[in-house]
Design a protein around this motif. Structure first.
Motif, PDB file in Angstrom:
ATOM      1  N   GLU A 141      10.579   1.374  -8.231  1.00  0.00           N
ATOM      2  CA  GLU A 141      10.640   0.510  -7.059  1.00  0.00           C
ATOM      3  C   GLU A 141      11.037  -0.919  -7.442  1.00  0.00           C
ATOM      4  O   GLU A 141      11.715  -1.609  -6.684  1.00  0.00           O
ATOM      5  CB  GLU A 141       9.282   0.499  -6.352  1.00  0.00           C
ATOM      6  N   ASP A 160       0.847  -1.191   0.000  1.00  0.00           N
ATOM      7  CA  ASP A 160       0.000   0.000   0.000  1.00  0.00           C
ATOM      8  C   ASP A 160       0.882   1.241   0.000  1.00  0.00           C
ATOM      9  O   ASP A 160       1.983   1.249   0.568  1.00  0.00           O
ATOM     10  CB  ASP A 160      -0.913   0.008   1.230  1.00  0.00           C
ATOM     11  N   MET A 161       0.381   2.313  -0.588  1.00  0.00           N
ATOM     12  CA  MET A 161       1.155   3.549  -0.706  1.00  0.00           C
ATOM     13  C   MET A 161       1.069   4.358   0.584  1.00  0.00           C
ATOM     14  O   MET A 161      -0.017   4.615   1.100  1.00  0.00           O
ATOM     15  CB  MET A 161       0.663   4.380  -1.895  1.00  0.00           C
ATOM     16  N   THR A 162       2.221   4.754   1.103  1.00  0.00           N
ATOM     17  CA  THR A 162       2.296   5.608   2.282  1.00  0.00           C
ATOM     18  C   THR A 162       2.376   7.074   1.847  1.00  0.00           C
ATOM     19  O   THR A 162       2.483   7.391   0.655  1.00  0.00           O
ATOM     20  CB  THR A 162       3.516   5.243   3.133  1.00  0.00           C
ATOM     21  N   GLU A 180       5.724   7.792   0.204  1.00  0.00           N
ATOM     22  CA  GLU A 180       5.753   7.267  -1.158  1.00  0.00           C
ATOM     23  C   GLU A 180       4.897   8.117  -2.085  1.00  0.00           C
ATOM     24  O   GLU A 180       5.218   8.292  -3.262  1.00  0.00           O
ATOM     25  CB  GLU A 180       5.275   5.817  -1.159  1.00  0.00           C
ATOM     26  N   PHE A 181       3.782   8.644  -1.555  1.00  0.00           N
ATOM     27  CA  PHE A 181       2.943   9.533  -2.360  1.00  0.00           C
ATOM     28  C   PHE A 181       3.725  10.768  -2.784  1.00  0.00           C
ATOM     29  O   PHE A 181       3.673  11.198  -3.946  1.00  0.00           O
ATOM     30  CB  PHE A 181       1.703   9.945  -1.554  1.00  0.00           C
ATOM     31  N   TYR A 227       2.275   7.126 -11.390  1.00  0.00           N
ATOM     32  CA  TYR A 227       2.193   5.907 -10.583  1.00  0.00           C
ATOM     33  C   TYR A 227       2.974   4.760 -11.237  1.00  0.00           C
ATOM     34  O   TYR A 227       3.691   4.022 -10.565  1.00  0.00           O
ATOM     35  CB  TYR A 227       0.727   5.513 -10.395  1.00  0.00           C
ATOM     36  N   TYR A 282       6.696   5.405 -10.850  1.00  0.00           N
ATOM     37  CA  TYR A 282       7.149   5.155  -9.476  1.00  0.00           C
ATOM     38  C   TYR A 282       7.280   3.654  -9.206  1.00  0.00           C
ATOM     39  O   TYR A 282       8.267   3.201  -8.606  1.00  0.00           O
ATOM     40  CB  TYR A 282       6.164   5.787  -8.493  1.00  0.00           C
ATOM     41  N   LYS A 283       6.288   2.874  -9.641  1.00  0.00           N
ATOM     42  CA  LYS A 283       6.342   1.432  -9.419  1.00  0.00           C
ATOM     43  C   LYS A 283       7.495   0.788 -10.193  1.00  0.00           C
ATOM     44  O   LYS A 283       8.154  -0.133  -9.702  1.00  0.00           O
ATOM     45  CB  LYS A 283       5.011   0.795  -9.824  1.00  0.00           C
ATOM     46  N   ALA A 331       6.238   9.834  -5.430  1.00  0.00           N
ATOM     47  CA  ALA A 331       5.656   9.526  -6.740  1.00  0.00           C
ATOM     48  C   ALA A 331       5.114  10.760  -7.441  1.00  0.00           C
ATOM     49  O   ALA A 331       4.950  10.749  -8.670  1.00  0.00           O
ATOM     50  CB  ALA A 331       4.540   8.499  -6.580  1.00  0.00           C
TER      51      ALA A 331
END
Length: 310
Positions: A273, A244-246, A249-250, A266, A269-270, A253
């Motif tokens: 990661e 889940d995005m924290t 992380e938001f 998004y 960002y993924k 991103a």
């Protein structure tokens, strides 16, 4: 659309080819030329090599192959400065030729097998749409190709050891254990020197067999490492997609810092990661986008493309 098609464009950059059959042919021809040069040099300096002699040309080819494959049995060795320098140069340059040749041949076989599997998966779409579609998607991800490479390389290694064991038993008249011992020590490029090829037929066989078997072992280890790395990447990708995005992380991103995350942000960002894209890659892509966006409006229009192609 007709105007666009008639528009004078810059010549497109051809897609790079990494495993074409032309490269394999060129490497094979260069390998033949290189071995011929080594045989010629050895023949003129055969009196500067010590060891068991059978036939001048066969001994020369056998020495060149044993040297180039980094085995070094010790049954034929250079004993002057010139021949030692020749051996050093021959092993450093020649090992690259057979590596390129074997990798190209393996890639060609894998491409052929993969195309057949892809054709079979597409033909099966009408009968098993969901299962075949999932299988086709899995093939595109490259997992099957990696398994094929590992299986093919390990199969070649086992075949080479088996063939070598049989030939050494019947040609070199060694016992089965000694034949298996010499076969394994040869394909793994250990080459203690306590066992070697002494007969003329044995050295002819070794000149061909060693060229394939030693590189097959090296490729098998590389493909096993590649399979482990691919498995680790897939595990990392699954872990990243389940998180889940924290808040932190938001914020990371949100590339343009506008308070919300678009689908493209998004995805980027993924991918970061997962380790599939780096900051340097994103920077280069953004620079290319800015170059095409001549109007500085945050989007590429047809007018921008036409202006860039003028």
């Amino acid at each position: 659309m007709a105007v666009i098609n008639d528009f004078d464009r810059h010549p497109s950059i051809p897609k790079p080819q990494f495993a074409s059959t032309s490269i394999v042919r060129q490497s094979f021809l260069l390998l033949i030329v290189y071995l011929s040069l080594g045989i010629l040099i050895y023949s003129f300096n055969s009196h500067h090599f010590s060891g068991t002699q059978t036939h001048p040309v066969v001994d020369a080819l056998y020495f060149c192959i044993v040297t180039m494959c980094t085995i070094g049995y010790g049954d034929i060795t250079p004993n002057t400065t010139a021949t030692k320098l020749f051996s050093i140069t021959f092993v450093l340059v020649g090992f690259g030729f057979i590596d390129i040749l074997l990798s190209g041949m393996v890639s060609y076989v894998l491409d052929l097998q993969e195309s057949l599997l892809l054709s079979a998966a597409k033909a099966d779409l009408d009968h098993r749409h969901e299962a075949a579609h999932a299988y086709f998607f899995d093939l595109k991800k490259g997992r099957v190709r990696i398994r094929m490479k590992v299986g093919l390389a390990l199969g070649v290694v086992v075949l080479c050891i088996g063939v070598g064991t049989g030939v050494m038993h019947f040609v070199e008249t060694l016992g089965w254990l000694d034949s298996f011992y010499l076969s394994v020590m040869s394909v793994t490029t250990v080459g203690y020197g306590d066992r070697a090829f002494k007969s003329l037929p044995g050295r002819i066989f070794a000149s061909i067999w060693l060229l394939v078997s030693t590189l097959a072992v090296a490729r098998a280890f590389l493909y096993l490492v590649e399979a482990r790395i691919d498995k680790r990447h897939r595990m990392m990708a699954k872990w990243v997609l389940r998180q889940d995005m924290t808040v932190s992380e938001f914020l990371a991103a949100d590339i343009d810092n506008n308070g919300f995350i678009s689908k493209s942000e998004y995805v980027i960002y993924k991918l970061k990661e997962m380790g599939k894209i780096s900051e340097k890659d994103i920077f280069q892509i953004c620079n290319q986008f800015d170059r095409l966006d001549t109007g500085n409006c945050g989007k590429i229009t047809l007018a921008d493309l036409m202006e860039n192609h003028q």
